[in-house]
Write an enzyme that holds these catalytic residues in place. Structure first.
Site, PDB file in Angstrom:
ATOM      1  CG  HIS A 192      -1.988   1.035   1.165  1.00 44.87           C
ATOM      2  ND1 HIS A 192      -3.202   0.795   0.562  1.00 44.87           N
ATOM      3  CD2 HIS A 192      -2.053   2.312   1.605  1.00 44.87           C
ATOM      4  CE1 HIS A 192      -3.972   1.868   0.646  1.00 44.87           C
ATOM      5  NE2 HIS A 192      -3.280   2.810   1.268  1.00 44.87           N
ATOM      6  CD  GLU A 242      -6.707   3.297   1.682  1.00 42.92           C
ATOM      7  OE1 GLU A 242      -6.381   3.059   2.860  1.00 42.92           O
ATOM      8  OE2 GLU A 242      -6.177   4.187   0.992  1.00 42.92           O
ATOM      9  CG  HIS A 288      -2.708  -0.126   4.636  1.00 38.20           C
ATOM     10  ND1 HIS A 288      -3.671  -0.654   3.815  1.00 38.20           N
ATOM     11  CD2 HIS A 288      -3.182   1.095   5.022  1.00 38.20           C
ATOM     12  CE1 HIS A 288      -4.689   0.195   3.724  1.00 38.20           C
ATOM     13  NE2 HIS A 288      -4.412   1.262   4.447  1.00 38.20           N
TER      14      HIS A 288
END
Length: 410
Positions: free
Chosen positions: A36, A141, A235
């Site tokens: 990420h 995301e 992440h």
């Protein structure tokens, strides 16, 4: 006895240099695949996505954690670039914004072909490794980016999206985010709603990696128990080491182990030390813990560079990965374990996701219930209450029926 003490600092320096040299040797042919990086978001904020602006030149870009020289110094060979849109775009222009960020990632590859190679599969990553380029993949995301549409999900896949984080810091109409666990948000789906299960099934069918960073624990458990392919936390870190709700608790790490899934450790200080300050050694503590509970095959790197404000001492930008690898070697990680954390664990997950995918299977088509959608500007075409001309007379007659009936009874 005391006369030899002056040698110890020299021995420590030589040992540190040895681990660093070993790290670089390993990373020459197994570079890091990071889960990420928010550089595309910075390009929007700083230049409104005008990549031809001289200040946006990625060879000389300043004020960011990421540029081309730093990527080279950090032996970054694969990067999931985040196509991120904030939660305040939900029910507004989130699809448009997401498309723009995907466009930025594609244009990075076009503008810097000597550095970036946009790829969409595991074999593409290996090809980029051979050509000494940064395999560039797209991670969306936040599930709000598909606006609760399976058609949009499929379209983003065709544009190159290869993972989607099911939520960001807000619920979608079909999945709950991590703030539910802090009671700063209310549970709506209690994990996944029926439509959320269709999203999961369609992601498995297409070959999109499911990303559980940012989701609630109930959502983590629901997905890990129902996904037909391994998943990632792109992440996130270990809750046992830092009790922040963005991190992964041990019972979920055990499910990660059972499903062959992957946790790519986040470097954000608040998730590393639960404080404003952190250091490289504390990041290694998270990697150690995930390896201990979920196994060495469950560990990866997801630095969250250019998406956070505070980073650990020793991991200030993407050039610092060899120092973290050297620390793992110092902690007696084997070369095989290190190569796994760098790239091989992610490649394994990706390959299984690809094997599970089945494009000959019919796609999911059932839309989300209209009453689950919000937004005053949203049209309703395709639903029974759609305002098209072919529906308007029926709606008008239904509205007039009570009045007509009263007239007939007079």
């Amino acid at each position: 006895m005391w006369s030899g003490l002056w040698l110890w600092p020299l021995v420590a320096v030589c040992t540190a240099n040895t681990f660093r040299e070993q790290a670089e040797r390993i990373m020459q042919d197994t570079p890091v695949i990071d889960g990420h990086n928010d550089l595309p978001w910075q390009l929007l904020n700083m230049f409104n996505n005008q990549l031809l602006d001289k200040r946006a030149d990625l060879n000389t870009l300043t004020g960011t954690h990421t540029n081309i020289p730093k990527l080279r110094a950090g032996f970054v060979g694969g990067q999931f670039w985040s196509a991120y849109t904030p939660c305040d775009t939900q029910n507004k222009d989130t699809v448009k914004r997401t498309l723009e960020q995907i466009d930025v990632i594609h244009r990075m590859c076009q503008l810097y072909p000597e550095t970036f190679m946009c790829v969409t599969n595991s074999s593409g990553i290996r090809q980029a490794f051979r050509e000494r380029k940064v395999a560039s993949l797209i991670g969306v995301e936040g599930g709000h980016s598909i606006d609760s549409s399976l058609g949009v999900l499929r379209t983003l896949y065709h544009l190159g999206m290869r993972y989607m984080t099911l939520t960001h810091n807000c619920n979608t109409p079909w999945a709950d985010n991590w703030l539910v666990d802090t009671e700063e948000d209310n549970a709506q789906s209690h994990g996944l709603s029926p439509f959320g299960k269709l999203v999961l099934k369609e992601m498995n069918r297409l070959g999109i990696i499911v990303d559980l960073a940012h989701v609630s624990v109930a959502t983590m458990r629901a997905v890990l128990s129902q996904s037909s392919a391994p998943v990632i936390f792109s992440h996130s870190s270990a809750y046992r080491i830092c009790e922040h709700r963005r991190n992964v608790p041990d019972d979920v790490l055990q499910l990660v182990n059972q499903t062959g899934s992957l946790v790519m450790v986040n470097f954000y200080n608040d998730y590393v030390s639960c404080k404003g300050e952190a250091n490289l050694s504390q990041v290694a503590d998270h990697l150690d813990h995930i390896k201990k509970v979920a196994g060495a095959g469950a560990v990866g790197f997801g630095g969250d560079y250019d998406g956070v404000l505070r980073l650990p001492a020793g991991l200030e930008d993407v050039s610092k990965y060899p120092d973290l690898v050297a620390e793992l070697l110092r902690r007696n990680w084997t070369e095989t374990e290190v190569r796994g954390a760098l790239a091989n664990n992610l490649l394994r997950v990706f390959e299984v996701v690809e094997q599970v995918s089945n494009h000959t299977q019919n796609p999911e088509e059932e839309p989300i219930n209209l009453d689950k959608l919000e937004g005053s500007c949203r049209t309703q075409y395709g639903y029974s209450a759609a305002p098209g001309l072919h529906h308007q007379w029926g709606v008008l007659l239904a509205a007039l029926a009570p009045l007509l009936l009263s007239w007939c009874l007079l």
